[in-house]
Design a protein around this motif. Structure first.
Motif, PDB file in Angstrom:
ATOM      1  N   SER A 244     -10.819   3.728  -8.469  1.00 13.09           N
ATOM      2  CA  SER A 244     -10.685   3.377  -7.034  1.00 13.09           C
ATOM      3  C   SER A 244      -9.858   2.100  -6.790  1.00 13.09           C
ATOM      4  CB  SER A 244     -12.159   2.788  -6.868  1.00 13.09           C
ATOM      5  OG  SER A 244     -12.622   1.801  -7.525  1.00 13.09           O
ATOM      6  N   GLY A 245      -9.735   1.975  -5.394  1.00 12.77           N
ATOM      7  CA  GLY A 245      -8.814   0.933  -4.791  1.00 12.77           C
ATOM      8  C   GLY A 245      -7.364   1.648  -4.766  1.00 12.77           C
ATOM      9  N   PRO A 246      -6.786   0.765  -3.750  1.00 13.11           N
ATOM     10  CA  PRO A 246      -5.441   1.432  -3.201  1.00 13.11           C
ATOM     11  C   PRO A 246      -4.267   1.025  -4.311  1.00 13.11           C
ATOM     12  CG  PRO A 246      -5.950  -0.846  -2.419  1.00 13.11           C
ATOM     13  CD  PRO A 246      -7.036  -0.458  -3.108  1.00 13.11           C
ATOM     14  N   PRO A 247      -3.315   1.795  -3.992  1.00 11.88           N
ATOM     15  CA  PRO A 247      -2.030   1.433  -5.092  1.00 11.88           C
ATOM     16  C   PRO A 247      -1.249   0.200  -4.479  1.00 11.88           C
ATOM     17  CG  PRO A 247      -1.328   3.041  -2.932  1.00 11.88           C
ATOM     18  CD  PRO A 247      -3.074   2.643  -3.008  1.00 11.88           C
ATOM     19  N   HIS A 248      -0.504  -0.398  -5.630  1.00 14.72           N
ATOM     20  CA  HIS A 248       0.215  -1.440  -5.317  1.00 14.72           C
ATOM     21  C   HIS A 248       1.583  -1.089  -5.176  1.00 14.72           C
ATOM     22  CE1 HIS A 248       1.794  -5.547  -5.733  1.00 14.72           C
ATOM     23  NE2 HIS A 248       0.656  -6.031  -5.588  1.00 14.72           N
ATOM     24  N   PRO A 249       2.346  -1.753  -4.058  1.00 20.16           N
ATOM     25  CA  PRO A 249       3.652  -1.372  -3.601  1.00 20.16           C
ATOM     26  C   PRO A 249       4.482  -1.577  -4.749  1.00 20.16           C
ATOM     27  CG  PRO A 249       2.544  -2.624  -1.760  1.00 20.16           C
ATOM     28  CD  PRO A 249       1.584  -2.596  -2.989  1.00 20.16           C
ATOM     29  N   SER A 250       4.252  -2.415  -5.836  1.00 18.89           N
ATOM     30  CA  SER A 250       5.198  -2.701  -6.656  1.00 18.89           C
ATOM     31  C   SER A 250       5.232  -1.781  -7.964  1.00 18.89           C
ATOM     32  CB  SER A 250       4.862  -4.195  -7.474  1.00 18.89           C
ATOM     33  OG  SER A 250       3.609  -4.026  -8.081  1.00 18.89           O
ATOM     34  N   LYS A 251       4.275  -1.007  -7.739  1.00 21.53           N
ATOM     35  CA  LYS A 251       4.114   0.048  -8.758  1.00 21.53           C
ATOM     36  C   LYS A 251       4.528   1.615  -8.154  1.00 21.53           C
ATOM     37  CE  LYS A 251       1.223  -2.685 -11.676  1.00 21.53           C
ATOM     38  NZ  LYS A 251       0.179  -2.636 -12.598  1.00 21.53           N
ATOM     39  N   ALA A 252       4.763   1.471  -7.095  1.00 21.53           N
ATOM     40  CA  ALA A 252       5.349   3.064  -6.476  1.00 21.53           C
ATOM     41  C   ALA A 252       6.078   3.896  -7.184  1.00 21.53           C
ATOM     42  CB  ALA A 252       5.542   2.880  -5.001  1.00 21.53           C
ATOM     43  N   ALA A 253       7.197   3.168  -7.877  1.00 25.29           N
ATOM     44  CA  ALA A 253       8.028   4.159  -8.786  1.00 25.29           C
ATOM     45  C   ALA A 253       7.259   4.817  -9.807  1.00 25.29           C
ATOM     46  CB  ALA A 253       9.078   2.981  -9.328  1.00 25.29           C
ATOM     47  N   GLY A 254       6.051   4.221 -10.294  1.00 23.35           N
ATOM     48  CA  GLY A 254       5.369   4.919 -11.063  1.00 23.35           C
ATOM     49  C   GLY A 254       4.674   6.218 -10.556  1.00 23.35           C
ATOM     50  N   ASP A 255       4.288   6.004  -9.242  1.00 27.33           N
ATOM     51  CA  ASP A 255       3.696   7.109  -8.595  1.00 27.33           C
ATOM     52  C   ASP A 255       4.749   8.132  -8.348  1.00 27.33           C
ATOM     53  OD1 ASP A 255       1.205   5.935  -8.455  1.00 27.33           O
ATOM     54  OD2 ASP A 255       1.791   4.886  -6.700  1.00 27.33           O
ATOM     55  N   ARG A 256       5.902   7.936  -8.019  1.00 27.21           N
ATOM     56  CA  ARG A 256       6.846   8.973  -7.676  1.00 27.21           C
ATOM     57  C   ARG A 256       7.186   9.686  -9.356  1.00 27.21           C
ATOM     58  NH1 ARG A 256       8.609   4.769  -4.354  1.00 27.21           N
ATOM     59  NH2 ARG A 256      10.179   4.119  -5.934  1.00 27.21           N
ATOM     60  N   ASP A 257       7.132   8.866 -10.135  1.00 27.89           N
ATOM     61  CA  ASP A 257       7.250   9.452 -11.565  1.00 27.89           C
ATOM     62  C   ASP A 257       6.158  10.478 -11.954  1.00 27.89           C
ATOM     63  OD1 ASP A 257       9.597   8.068 -12.328  1.00 27.89           O
ATOM     64  OD2 ASP A 257       8.732   6.594 -13.317  1.00 27.89           O
ATOM     65  N   SER A 258       5.144  10.215 -11.417  1.00 28.32           N
ATOM     66  CA  SER A 258       3.842  11.088 -11.531  1.00 28.32           C
ATOM     67  C   SER A 258       4.238  12.657 -10.772  1.00 28.32           C
ATOM     68  CB  SER A 258       2.638  10.782 -10.860  1.00 28.32           C
ATOM     69  OG  SER A 258       2.157   9.593 -11.364  1.00 28.32           O
ATOM     70  N   VAL A 259       4.910  12.584  -9.734  1.00 28.33           N
ATOM     71  CA  VAL A 259       5.397  13.851  -8.953  1.00 28.33           C
ATOM     72  C   VAL A 259       6.482  14.441  -9.760  1.00 28.33           C
ATOM     73  CG1 VAL A 259       6.707  14.661  -6.930  1.00 28.33           C
ATOM     74  CG2 VAL A 259       5.056  12.515  -6.627  1.00 28.33           C
ATOM     75  N   ARG A 260       7.509  13.691 -10.262  1.00 27.30           N
ATOM     76  CA  ARG A 260       8.487  14.263 -11.148  1.00 27.30           C
ATOM     77  C   ARG A 260       7.741  14.977 -12.284  1.00 27.30           C
ATOM     78  NH1 ARG A 260      10.932   9.399  -9.789  1.00 27.30           N
ATOM     79  NH2 ARG A 260      12.716   9.853  -8.334  1.00 27.30           N
TER      80      ARG A 260
END
Length: 224
Positions: free
Chosen positions: A71-87
């Motif tokens: 739970s909890g929101p994403p942190h902007p500093s780790k957004a690159a990891g979220d984009r890697d999840s899409v890839r």
């Protein structure tokens, strides 16, 4: 019509659920969630089930931040990891299917998918943005549009007319900034969550997508 196959999916950093139509799919969609939820959000489940019935394989998956914490929101500093999840989700689908692949997501997840699309036009055949968070509520001056002109793939925006993250006029202007072909489907009366069941969002999005992305719906299992 028999129910599509549904199973949990885990593969090299990808965690979620795979919905598979009977017979050969006409396309595959990698679909992810917003900042406050996970891949079990009602909107994503509705889309996955209905689109699979219509012949599209759907992988609804959790972004890296949600895999790291329940739970909890994403942190902007780790957004690159979220984009890697899409890839990673795209790679998982591409390893299994030769059909056109679409990427997309709701709110934050759609924004991350759009940034991936801006960085790599070969990542997918099209982009589906559900309730794109154009700006924080009440702060139109903080528009998240800088990367939109770099998106060359066909892009479909689906948003409610009562979404505080962007008015229809604001979103219409943003849609016009996309570098490739774009379309804006308004859900009248819906807010940011799109009220999936009330407004038949899954069905309406499929109808628009099949035309916009030129999916070969004649091969859909329901048409045999």
């Amino acid at each position: 019509m028999s129910e599509p196959e549904h199973r949990e999916f885990a593969d090299d950093g990808v965690s979620g659920h795979l919905h598979s139509p009977h017979g050969e799919p006409i396309a595959a969609l990698a679909l992810t969630h917003g900042a406050g939820g996970n891949c079990s959000a009602r909107l994503l489940v509705d889309i996955a089930q209905l689109w699979a019935e219509r012949g599209v394989t759907v992988l609804r998956f959790d972004l890296a931040f949600r895999q790291a914490k329940p739970s909890g929101p994403p942190h902007p500093s780790k957004a690159a990891g979220d984009r890697d999840s899409v890839r990673a989700a795209v790679q998982a689908l591409r390893a299994r299917f030769t059909v056109p692949i679409l990427i997309g997501g709701h709110s934050y997840g759609g924004r991350q998918a759009s940034m991936v699309a801006a960085e790599d036009d070969d990542i997918a055949a099209g982009l589906v943005l559900l309730s794109y968070p154009l700006h924080p509520p009440g702060k139109p001056e903080k528009a998240r549009t800088a990367h939109l002109p770099d998106i060359a793939m066909p892009t479909l925006f689906v948003s409610g007319t009562k979404d505080p993250f962007g008015t229809p006029t604001e979103l219409g202007n943003a849609v016009g900034m996309v570098g490739g072909a774009s379309r804006f489907e308004q859900i009248v009366g819906a807010g940011h969550d799109l009220s999936a069941a009330k407004h038949r969002v899954a069905e309406r999005a499929f109808v628009v997508s099949s035309e916009f992305f030129e999916l070969a719906t004649s091969n859909s299992p329901e048409n045999h």
